[in-house]
Design an enzyme around this catalytic site. Structure first.
Site, short mmCIF file in Angstrom:
data_model
loop_
_atom_site.label_atom_id
_atom_site.label_comp_id
_atom_site.label_asym_id
_atom_site.label_seq_id
_atom_site.Cartn_x
_atom_site.Cartn_y
_atom_site.Cartn_z
CD GLU A 1 -2.18 -1.02 3.08
OE1 GLU A 1 -2.01 0.01 3.76
OE2 GLU A 1 -2.76 -2.02 3.50
CE LYS B 1 5.77 5.13 6.61
NZ LYS B 1 5.64 6.52 6.99
CG ASP C 1 4.51 12.66 4.35
OD1 ASP C 1 4.54 12.43 5.57
OD2 ASP C 1 5.28 13.44 3.78
CE1 TYR D 1 -2.50 3.03 8.91
CE2 TYR D 1 -2.73 4.68 7.19
CZ TYR D 1 -2.31 4.32 8.45
OH TYR D 1 -1.69 5.24 9.26
CE LYS E 1 9.88 5.88 5.66
NZ LYS E 1 10.52 6.90 6.44
CB CYS F 1 35.69 18.64 24.81
SG CYS F 1 33.97 19.07 25.12
CB CYS G 1 34.60 20.72 29.20
SG CYS G 1 35.29 19.15 28.65
CB CYS H 1 34.50 15.17 25.48
SG CYS H 1 34.76 16.02 27.03
CB CYS I 1 32.24 17.54 29.71
SG CYS I 1 31.66 18.17 28.13
S1 IVH Z 1 0.27 0.50 8.91
C1 IVH Z 1 1.27 -1.69 12.66
N1 IVH Z 1 -0.18 1.51 6.55
O1 IVH Z 1 3.25 5.23 8.83
C2 IVH Z 1 1.36 -0.89 11.43
N2 IVH Z 1 0.86 2.90 8.20
O2 IVH Z 1 5.78 4.55 10.15
C3 IVH Z 1 0.59 0.36 11.53
N3 IVH Z 1 1.32 5.18 7.45
O3 IVH Z 1 2.21 5.67 12.14
C4 IVH Z 1 0.77 1.25 10.40
N4 IVH Z 1 0.50 4.96 5.44
O4 IVH Z 1 1.01 6.98 10.33
C5 IVH Z 1 0.33 1.74 7.78
N5 IVH Z 1 -0.67 2.30 4.43
C6 IVH Z 1 -0.18 2.52 5.65
C7 IVH Z 1 0.36 3.77 6.05
C8 IVH Z 1 0.88 3.91 7.34
C9 IVH Z 1 1.07 5.79 6.29
C10 IVH Z 1 1.98 5.79 8.62
C11 IVH Z 1 1.26 5.67 9.92
C12 IVH Z 1 2.24 5.05 10.89
C13 IVH Z 1 3.53 5.29 10.21
C14 IVH Z 1 4.52 4.23 10.58
#
Ligand code: IVH
Length: 689
Positions: free
Chosen positions: A127, A129, A131, A238, A326, A420, A423, A438, A444
């Site tokens: 899925e 992710k 933002d 989700y 990512k 350092c 200090c 340090c 320090c």
């Molecule tokens: S699943 C146990 N699915 O990513 C897993 N998270 O880095 C729960 N997020 O806090 C998250 N899109 O805010 C899931 N398709 C997606 C997502 C997603 C964005 C975010 C969510 C979570 C963060 C984790």
């Protein structure tokens, strides 16, 4: 710290206003990352420097210190005004994958853990992710009753009224929905709405938002829901939290149900078999990214079968059954105006690049990490260079390389300090380490302040209203020198200080008093021992149970020939190197005093063994030989979930050995010591199949 910036005296009023606006928006974003996302992207020292500069600008131009300036709500910014909500099921975070190999490793790990028949594919759901901001929506008997932010994952804020204004969120669910269900998802602001909002803000002379995520966060955190309603916010569902009848089958089927109930489910989500199809989905979603009206920063893969998700479970704060892949970092070039050295709580000197502010991936970046001495030398970055900087998601921005054909004449290679900067003590570099440290230790001030900051940080004592800025100010004025001093602060003395009043001082004293009771694992984590993060602190708490027992065992472990030492290094997850840091810490004279003083003012609660009436709860177990029905990682995870400790080697403290074929020397040792030994079948029976 801010040497490289022009003196405030030299700024024209317009320049001051511009810099003020930029700093205020950056600091608000960092506050949000720190307080709401639990994911700071800059160090405390960088934050402090930015904050101080903002204060300095306001000292010269008081008209800039408007009500919404971050200087006006120090401590717990943004948090006031909303009730707290404890999540019945924690809202977890996700581990990250940065390249294809990381994803391959993830799928291999899942396979090793589950050990399914060879011809059975691991099906994943990929899925986008999103933002945005994660929220949890609670429905009881089909009616939306409460909505909360993620907060620190265990406790968020009640933003029900604001969420009711979002039309994507159904007010009621159909009759077939479970009696209780918490639907989780991401609230976001579409890019088109974001652009329109910023145009309106500009026209009205108001501040513009740095990116859609900030704008969405601002929209959700309005105390007046009418304002939230005026910002176009949307959401994708989700996941789920508490649910009265457990969903059965697959994640995919659950997404379909969410759709039927009226929640928007991302249309790019797809099922895929094994790593190849997952990576193909990643590329496809990546290609679609520029055409989408919302920001995404990667792809999340989730194991589709829910029974497998249950078996895989969690590790620390992230599930073993999901990972976020990512998208590559975004890059930009700017000028490196200086290199500052920060001193951490363990004395490590960390170089930080000061940059001419540049927008990278929607966020203004003015500092970036240079990691360490070797990295600077390897990249040969020099002050004055034009450099490539990159930023991936919520990761700290990095300097990638200098642009050599733009190097100014006379730029000199950077010479890493051997003293350092705080200090003045010598800074030395042990042969096998990358960090120069340090040697000032207690004298320090940087180390002392960093240790205190760690002590009160979110996953440690987490004292509401005692922020980094207060720690620094109290330290500078001699109110706090050692952690225990926090618990001896005097309300009258605080109340007299600038910026404080009787009531705010009382609130702080109350918040501190509330933390006199602390769990053993948080306590150990708060000490800031090198290499002892949350997971290790938990292992120690789990193994030793009470503060007294832990300290006594660490004293005994000083003898590295003795049993106490072998018990320590045999804790699965702790080896000789971590043990050495723990022992060095607890035997240091000053640290002993710190511990004694803390023990006097605190009530450190014994570790709460996971409640379990399993016959293996509290037992120390060793697995040896090969297991046939369950992989080794799964056996370990199951044992731990039932409250057992898993050790790597057999000793007098071992309660039970589970031996498969080929158990060799460990089996023999168990026999010699007369320790109960069972085979895998008996083990499965013992834990209930
Ligand atoms: S699943 C146990 N699915 O990513 C897993 N998270 O880095 C729960 N997020 O806090 C998250 N899109 O805010 C899931 N398709 C997606 C997502 C997603 C964005 C975010 C969510 C979570 C963060 C984790």
């Amino acid at each position: 710290m801010t040497d490289s910036l022009p003196s405030i005296e030299d700024l024209t009023p317009a320049q001051a206003a511009a810099e003020h606006a930029r700093l205020a928006s950056e600091i608000s974003e960092h506050n949000r990352l720190y307080y709401q996302e639990d994911a700071p992207s800059i160090s405390d020292a960088e934050y402090d420097a930015a904050f101080r500069r903002l204060q300095d600008i306001e000292a010269k131009y008081p008209e800039l210190a408007t009500e919404d300036s971050p200087t006006q709500n120090v401590g717990a910014p943004l948090t006031s005004g909303f009730a707290k909500v404890r999540h019945a099921v924690p809202m977890l975070s996700l581990g990250n994958a940065f390249n294809d190999d990381d994803v391959t490793d993830f799928v291999a790990r899942v396979r090793r853990f589950l050990n399914p028949p060879e011809d059975e594919p691991v099906i994943l759901v990929a899925e986008p992710k999103i933002d945005g901001l994660s929220v949890s929506l609670r429905y009881e008997k089909g009616t939306f009753v409460r909505g909360a932010t993620r907060g620190d994952g265990s406790e968020g804020e009640d933003i029900t009224a604001n969420l009711r204004t979002i039309t994507d969120i159904p007010a009621t669910l159909p009759a077939d929905a479970p009696e209780i269900v918490e639907v989780r998802g991401e609230v976001y602001m579409p890019k088109s709405a974001f652009n329109a909002l910023n145009e309106r803000q500009t026209a009205a002379g108001d501040k513009v938002f740095a990116n859609p995520r900030n704008a969405a966060a601002g929209g959700l955190r309005q105390l007046d829901p009418a304002i939230t309603a005026s910002r176009t916010l949307r959401m994708f569902a989700y996941a789920w939290g508490e649910i009265s009848d457990d969903p059965v089958g697959t994640h995919w089927a659950f997404l379909e149900r969410l759709g039927v109930w009226g929640f928007p489910v991302n249309p790019l989500a797809q099922q895929c078999a094994e790593v190849d199809e997952a990576l193909a989905a990643y590329r496809k979603i990546g290609e679609a990214r520029p055409t989408l009206d919302y920001d995404i920063d990667g792809v999340v893969y989730k194991v589709d079968r829910l029974d497998w998700q249950t078996r895989l479970g969690f590790r620390s704060r992230a599930p073993r059954w999901a990972i976020a892949h990512k998208f590559p970092a975004e890059q930009a070039t700017t000028i490196l105006s200086g290199i500052d050295i920060q001193v951490g709580r363990t004395g490590a000197l960390t170089p930080v690049a000061r940059l001419e502010p540049v927008t990278v991936g929607g966020v203004v970046v003015s500092n970036a990490t240079l990691h360490n001495e070797d990295e600077i030398a390897r990249k040969d970055v020099r002050v004055g260079d034009t450099v490539v900087v990159q930023r991936a998601g919520d990761v700290i921005p990095q300097v990638v390389e200098p642009v050599l054909n733009k190097r100014p004449k006379g730029a000199k290679p950077y010479k890493f300090p051997d003293h350092c900067p705080v200090c003045g003590s010598e800074a030395v570099r042990p042969e096998d380490e990358v960090a120069r440290r340090c040697t000032g230790g207690l004298i320090c001030s940087a180390q002392a302040v960093e240790r205190l900051k760690h002590f009160v940080s979110r996953n440690a004592f987490d004292i509401e209203g005692l922020g980094v800025k207060h720690i620094v100010a109290f330290w500078e004025d001699g109110l706090i020198k050692e952690p225990a001093d926090i618990f001896k602060l005097d309300q009258a003395v605080i109340g007299e200080r600038e910026g404080w009043g009787e009531q705010s001082a009382q609130n702080l004293i109350d918040a501190i008093a509330e933390r006199r009771n602390i769990s053993l694992d948080r306590f150990i984590f708060a000490l800031g021992i090198r290499q002892v993060g949350q997971a290790t602190a938990r292992l120690l708490a789990h193994t030793y149970g009470t503060l007294e027992a832990w300290r006594a065992a660490m004293d005994a472990a000083q003898d590295i020939e003795g049993d106490a030492y072998s018990e320590l290094i045999n804790i699965d997850g702790i080896g000789p190197s971590v043990a050495a840091d723990i022992l060095a810490f607890v035997h240091e004279e000053h640290n002993r005093t710190v511990l004694d003083d803390l023990a006097e003012v605190l009530d450190v609660a014994p570790f709460e063994q996971p409640t379990s009436d399993s016959p293996v709860a509290g037992k120390t177990i060793v697995f040896t030989g090969s297991l046939e029905q369950m992989s080794r990682p799964e056996a370990k995870a199951r044992a731990e979930a039932l409250g057992a400790k898993v050790s790597g080697s057999v000793s007098k403290k071992t309660d039970l050995v589970v031996a498969g074929p080929g158990s060799g020397s460990k089996g023999k040792k168990a026999e010699e010591l007369g320790i109960e030994t069972i085979d895998e079948d008996a083990w499965l029976k013992l834990i209930g199949g």
